[in-house]
Design a protein around this motif. Structure first.
Motif: not given
Length: 368
Positions: A296-301, A304-310
């Motif tokens: 779950a933490l990995a999926e959340a990370g 979050q990483n995808e959002e940071i990319k955008k």
């Protein structure tokens, strides 16, 4: 041991002085629970002191003394050893306690160590006590360390059955063994209930269940140490039936006790295996839960990483026209293209080209 011998026939020391004052002290009296003299299975008297018990038993060599003590002093045990010729190794064991269940024979005296148990409902734990029994031709001495077992109930039971008590110290030893083994039944029931509750807690996801499993496992191991040696002890007693002329009625009683001990020992072994299996299952469930949390933490990370990319992509795209506008917004006289008629369209087109180019690059990299 069932043969009745006069005391003069087996005593290996001269009679002590009639004044046993050096062996008795007021401080030692509270540990003597009860001393009783029996003859032909019936109670004769209850002497108040050990010295009085010795005197009355010498006056009635055909009687039997049953002396019960609780955490006796060294002085008291040495007094008993001197009077009844108890072996020094057995006396040392009785003083130190913390012995494993065992059966030892020293001449005419049998020394038995038992571990009694009782289940405390309020604390949901097992309380263990230790009992040392000296069995001679005409005496039986119990040395109790701990609250269990309740030997007063054994004494009442034997006094209510004179025919059984008349069989001598061996009959009393049987009754004590029977009481100790019967005392295991509530403990087995209590531990079984605890095991059932732990199974429910394990599958219910209780985070504190591991500690309870560990604590109960320790109690089961201690219970196992109390019951397993008892099986061999009783078989040792039964092996000596013919040699020591044990009464047939006692033989049947002891065989019944041995059956109960074997059953209890098997149940305790089953508890230990069940707790080991529960501990394994709990470890597996905990690992699965941890893996799920990590996933779950990995999926959340990842999200979050995808959002940071955008955000980073759009920030870069918006930064390009800002940079161009900032350059052309500087107020210098000698600035190229400052007075050029096509300067404004050129700047707009340049900003558009840079933004579109960045958009295409980020799109291809799947950042947008």
């Amino acid at each position: 041991m069932s043969d009745r011998h006069p005391r003069a026939a087996w005593r290996r020391r001269p009679e002590p002085s009639p004044d046993p004052a050096p062996q008795e002290s007021p401080a030692a009296e509270p540990s003597v629970i009860q001393a009783t003299l029996y003859r032909d299975g019936r109670k004769v008297s209850s002497p108040a002191t050990l010295a009085e018990t010795y005197r009355q038993l010498r006056e009635h060599p055909d009687g039997m003394a049953w002396i019960g003590l609780h955490r006796p002093t060294e002085q008291e045990l040495h007094s008993l050893a001197a009077e009844f010729d108890l072996h020094e190794l057995a006396v040392e064991d009785a003083l130190e306690a913390h012995q494993r269940p065992k059966l030892e024979r020293y001449g005419d005296t049998l020394f038995v160590v038992l571990r009694a148990a009782r289940y405390l409902d309020a604390q949901e734990e097992v309380d263990f006590g230790e009992l040392h029994v000296f069995v001679g031709p005409d005496f039986l001495i119990t040395v109790r360390h701990g609250a269990a077992p309740d030997l007063s109930a054994v004494r009442r039971r034997m006094e209510e059955d004179p025919d059984l008590l008349a069989l001598g110290p061996e009959a009393v030893l049987y009754a004590i063994l029977d009481a100790v083994v019967d005392g295991y039944a509530p403990v087995v029931a209590g531990v079984q209930n605890d095991v059932d509750e732990i199974e429910t807690e394990v599958f219910g996801g209780d985070p504190t269940v591991s500690r309870r499993i560990y604590e109960l496992s320790r109690e089961v191991v201690e219970f196992q140490r109390a019951t397993r040696p008892l099986v061999g002890m009783l078989h040792g007693l039964m092996a000596g039936f013919a040699k020591y002329g044990t009464d047939e009625e006692l033989q049947r009683y002891l065989r019944d006790v041995a059956d109960h001990v074997t059953h209890t020992s098997e149940r305790v072994d089953g508890f230990r295996q069940a707790l080991a299996d529960i501990l394994t299952v709990n470890a597996t469930l905990v690992t699965q839960q941890q893996n799920a949390e990590m996933r779950a933490l990995a999926e959340a990370g990842f999200e979050q990483n995808e959002e940071i990319k955008k955000i980073s992509s759009w920030a870069a795209i918006l930064f390009a026209p800002t940079l161009v506008g900032t350059i052309y917004g500087m107020n210098f006289d000698n600035m190229p293209e400052l007075h050029w008629a096509g300067g404004y369209p050129f700047a707009v087109v340049l900003m558009a080209v840079v933004c579109v180019s960045l958009y295409v690059v980020f799109k291809r990299k799947d950042w947008l």
